[in-house]
Structure formats: C-alpha cells, structure tokens
Design a protein around this motif. Structure first.
Motif, short mmCIF file in Angstrom:
data_model
loop_
_atom_site.label_atom_id
_atom_site.label_comp_id
_atom_site.label_asym_id
_atom_site.label_seq_id
_atom_site.Cartn_x
_atom_site.Cartn_y
_atom_site.Cartn_z
N LEU A 18 63.94 -48.55 -52.17
CA LEU A 18 65.16 -48.82 -51.42
C LEU A 18 65.45 -47.75 -50.38
CD1 LEU A 18 67.49 -49.86 -54.40
CD2 LEU A 18 66.58 -51.39 -52.63
N TYR A 19 64.86 -46.57 -50.58
CA TYR A 19 65.21 -45.42 -49.74
C TYR A 19 64.00 -44.89 -48.98
CZ TYR A 19 68.85 -46.06 -53.14
OH TYR A 19 69.82 -46.63 -53.94
N LYS A 20 62.99 -45.73 -48.84
CA LYS A 20 61.78 -45.31 -48.13
C LYS A 20 62.12 -44.91 -46.70
CE LYS A 20 57.08 -46.86 -47.05
NZ LYS A 20 56.10 -47.98 -47.16
N GLY A 21 61.65 -43.72 -46.33
CA GLY A 21 61.90 -43.22 -44.98
C GLY A 21 63.21 -42.51 -44.80
N MET A 22 64.07 -42.48 -45.80
CA MET A 22 65.36 -41.80 -45.71
C MET A 22 65.23 -40.35 -46.12
SD MET A 22 68.06 -44.59 -47.28
CE MET A 22 69.38 -43.35 -47.20
N ASP A 23 66.01 -39.50 -45.50
CA ASP A 23 66.12 -38.10 -45.88
C ASP A 23 67.15 -38.02 -47.02
OD1 ASP A 23 66.59 -35.41 -46.24
OD2 ASP A 23 66.78 -34.96 -44.09
N LEU A 24 66.67 -37.88 -48.25
CA LEU A 24 67.58 -37.93 -49.39
C LEU A 24 68.36 -36.63 -49.58
CD1 LEU A 24 65.42 -39.89 -51.99
CD2 LEU A 24 67.20 -40.73 -50.44
N ARG A 25 68.04 -35.60 -48.81
CA ARG A 25 68.89 -34.41 -48.80
C ARG A 25 70.10 -34.62 -47.87
NH1 ARG A 25 67.04 -29.67 -50.90
NH2 ARG A 25 64.94 -29.71 -51.77
N GLY A 58 78.43 -37.64 -51.78
CA GLY A 58 78.03 -38.52 -50.71
C GLY A 58 78.15 -39.98 -51.08
N PHE A 59 77.89 -40.84 -50.11
CA PHE A 59 77.97 -42.28 -50.34
C PHE A 59 76.90 -42.74 -51.32
CE2 PHE A 59 76.46 -46.57 -49.42
CZ PHE A 59 77.64 -47.29 -49.53
N TYR A 60 75.68 -42.22 -51.22
CA TYR A 60 74.58 -42.74 -52.04
C TYR A 60 74.63 -42.24 -53.47
CZ TYR A 60 72.59 -44.99 -48.00
OH TYR A 60 72.39 -45.81 -46.93
N ALA A 61 74.85 -40.94 -53.67
CA ALA A 61 74.98 -40.37 -55.01
C ALA A 61 73.80 -40.69 -55.91
CB ALA A 61 76.29 -40.82 -55.66
N ASN A 62 72.59 -40.76 -55.34
CA ASN A 62 71.40 -40.95 -56.16
C ASN A 62 71.10 -39.68 -56.95
OD1 ASN A 62 70.71 -43.62 -55.31
ND2 ASN A 62 69.93 -42.77 -53.40
N VAL A 63 70.75 -39.83 -58.22
CA VAL A 63 70.43 -38.66 -59.04
C VAL A 63 69.19 -37.98 -58.44
CG1 VAL A 63 69.74 -37.87 -61.33
CG2 VAL A 63 71.43 -39.71 -61.10
N ASN A 64 69.35 -36.72 -58.08
CA ASN A 64 68.27 -36.00 -57.39
C ASN A 64 68.26 -34.55 -57.84
OD1 ASN A 64 66.38 -34.90 -55.67
ND2 ASN A 64 67.15 -35.94 -53.83
N PRO A 65 67.33 -34.18 -58.75
CA PRO A 65 67.30 -32.80 -59.24
C PRO A 65 66.94 -31.79 -58.17
CG PRO A 65 65.37 -34.02 -59.98
CD PRO A 65 66.28 -35.02 -59.36
N ALA A 66 66.39 -32.24 -57.03
CA ALA A 66 66.00 -31.34 -55.95
C ALA A 66 67.15 -30.99 -55.02
CB ALA A 66 64.85 -31.95 -55.14
#
Length: 326
Positions: A316-323, A273-281
C-alpha cells in the motif's frame, strides 16, 4: 485512543489465559445450526443477552465458548489476558488513566445506536447498529495491537471486514478517503468535559487501506459483546497501525475526496501523523519505537515493521517515504 504521554513502566507478568476450542469449529459441529445462524447473521447481542448500558455490557460478559485462533488473518502469538485487554485502555472520553475506561464506561448506553453513512457514496443512510452488523457474517480475528506509547497486546476481536461495508454502500469514483467520528457525549463520557482534545474524536484511512482484508469493524471481543471500554458498540481495528487509529464508539462514517484532518494530527502534528503505521525505524520525538512491552510481560521485545503485517500491507505504501509520511 492513544495519548501523548510517555511510555509506561513495566508491570508484573500474570499467567496467560487458557485457549481452547475455536468457536468457528464449534459452530461447524452438528446440532448448532440455530446458534450459528444467530452469530453469523449478526445476532451477537441476542446470543449474549447483554443490552447496552449495563454492567454486563461494560465488562463484555457472555456465554460463548473460549477457543484458539487459526484463521488466515490470526497471529500465532498467545492471546493476552482478557483482564488486561479490558482493564488497560486509552480512551480519553472516559479519563486519562489506563484504568479510567473500565471504571467509567459502564453507564454508556450502546442501544439504541445509529451510524450515519454519508459523503461520496451511492447509498447514504443512517442505520441501526444491530441492522448494520446483521448485514455481514461475523469473523474471529486474533490481532496484535501496538500502542504508540510502546506497549502492546494480542486481542481476540469479533467483527466484519470494513471492505464488506464499503462494497455495500458503494463509494463513488471520487472517494479517496474514509473518515470516522466517535460519540462525544459529556453526560455519559466524563472525559469529554475536559478540552484535552478537540471533540468529537475523528480518524481516517485512505480508501485502499480501508479495503485491505485486515481492516476490521469490531462488534465483539473473545466471542462476547464488545465491552464499553473497548469501543462498544462499533470500533475500527487496523492492526498494522498504532492504536490511536483504531477509533471507538463510531457514530458517523463519511467518504471524502480529500485527506481529512484527524484528532491527533491536529493536537500534535509533529508527533502523530495521518498514517501512523507501526515503524520501529522512526522514533517518536520523545522515545524510541524500536521495542515494545507486551502487557503481562516484564521485558521488552523488538517491534516489527507494520506490527508484523508487512506481507499484507507494505504494498500500500510502495514508493512512499515512510519517515516523512509517518
């Protein structure tokens, strides 16, 4: 750059490299004003005496002291071996295997080199790399790096905050994104002859991400000139994101109003994806992201949300659906 291949098998564990006095402390000591002026004034290449396109530049050799890291942005984890950092890379422009960049990047000429700055900025320009780095004090940063494939390193970068560059070029009110483009020269980069990706490589950040103090423009590694295989002469480092966001050999920087397409989100939009934040979930479609293998270790360790930098970037990502916004 990070490929879509499956995670690698474990490798034997080498010993950790020794870490001694910090160059930041070294430069504060008396009798080193000249050396300090060279480094802090951006004279990294003058100090190391390694022009681009040489074997020395490809290996990042130089004569600055080794040191430990204890600045406000440094991880307390042990630094990875320099041999692992410079010998185990994803850089498709030089080949698909992890050892290809170190083997093939030595002929890349990193001087002369210019960076074009364009788009929604008040000061568009084309600037020589040595002039660009002379604008800012250079900082040591010891950062974790987590690849989307499930392996990681701890890397001692030398560079300047991306925010400092943005303040200098002055984005206009309409700028919301910053796009980076890499060199794509088939004469110097054998991998570019293979249409595995849509060249040139491109990445982007939201402007508020780019302004975060952790976002770094790296020009060096462990106090030496940046090795070619690690992205010389200029690369992006955003440690809370997967490694493929950390674009190398930057030639163009453009400020935009709309979110641009990026190389891996074009090549495999269901996987990268565009964000590519490290997310173990959030697992990759073909493997779990819950754990990682630190290069040099035999076992695996839990992966940290935002690669352990959540305190600095989660807002920076408050309120965003990180999935959904993966």
């Amino acid at each position: 750059m990070t490929p879509p291949g499956k995670p690698d098998a474990p490798v034997p564990s080498p010993s950790r490299s020794s870490q001694v006095q910090s160059r930041r402390d070294f430069l504060r000591q008396g009798g080193l004003a000249t050396a300090g002026a060279l480094v802090l004034g951006g004279g990294l290449e003058l100090l190391t005496r390694q022009p681009g396109g040489t074997a020395e530049a490809a290996s990042g050799t130089g004569s600055l002291p080794s040191r430990v890291y204890h600045g406000p942005y440094d991880t307390k984890e042990p630094m990875s071996k320099i041999a692992d950092i410079t010998g185990y890379n994803n850089y498709y422009e030089f080949g698909l295997d992890k050892s290809d960049p170190a083997r093939n990047a030595g002929k890349l000429k990193t001087r002369p080199w210019t960076v074009q700055i364009s788009g929604l900025v008040k000061k568009p320009q084309t600037v020589d790399i040595d002039t660009l780095q002379s604008w800012f004090p250079l900082e040591d940063r010891l950062y974790r790096m987590r690849c989307v494939e499930g392996w990681s390193l701890v890397i001692p970068w030398l560079g300047f905050p991306l925010a400092a560059l943005l303040r200098r070029i002055e984005p206009t009110a309409g700028a919301k994104y910053i796009q980076f483009t890499s060199l794509a020269d088939p004469a110097q980069m054998p991998g570019v002859r293979d249409p595995v990706l849509n060249w040139p490589y491109s990445e982007a950040l939201r402007l508020d991400e780019a302004m975060n103090p952790l976002a770094l423009m790296a020009v060096g590694l462990d106090g030496r000139i940046l090795p070619n295989q690690n992205g010389a002469p200029l690369r992006l480092v955003v440690p809370w994101k997967y490694g493929f966001k950390n674009i190398k050999a930057i030639t163009h920087i453009k400020l935009l109003a709309e979110q641009p397409k990026t190389t891996w989100s074009i090549a495999a939009p269901d996987e990268y994806g565009f964000y590519a934040n490290v997310n173990p979930a959030v697992d990759h479609p073909r493997w779990s992201q819950a754990t990682e293998r630190r290069i040099g270790d035999l076992g695996r360790r839990p992966t940290l949300p935002f690669n352990g930098y959540g305190a600095q970037v989660a807002g920076l990502y408050k309120g965003m659906d990180l999935r959904r916004n993966f």
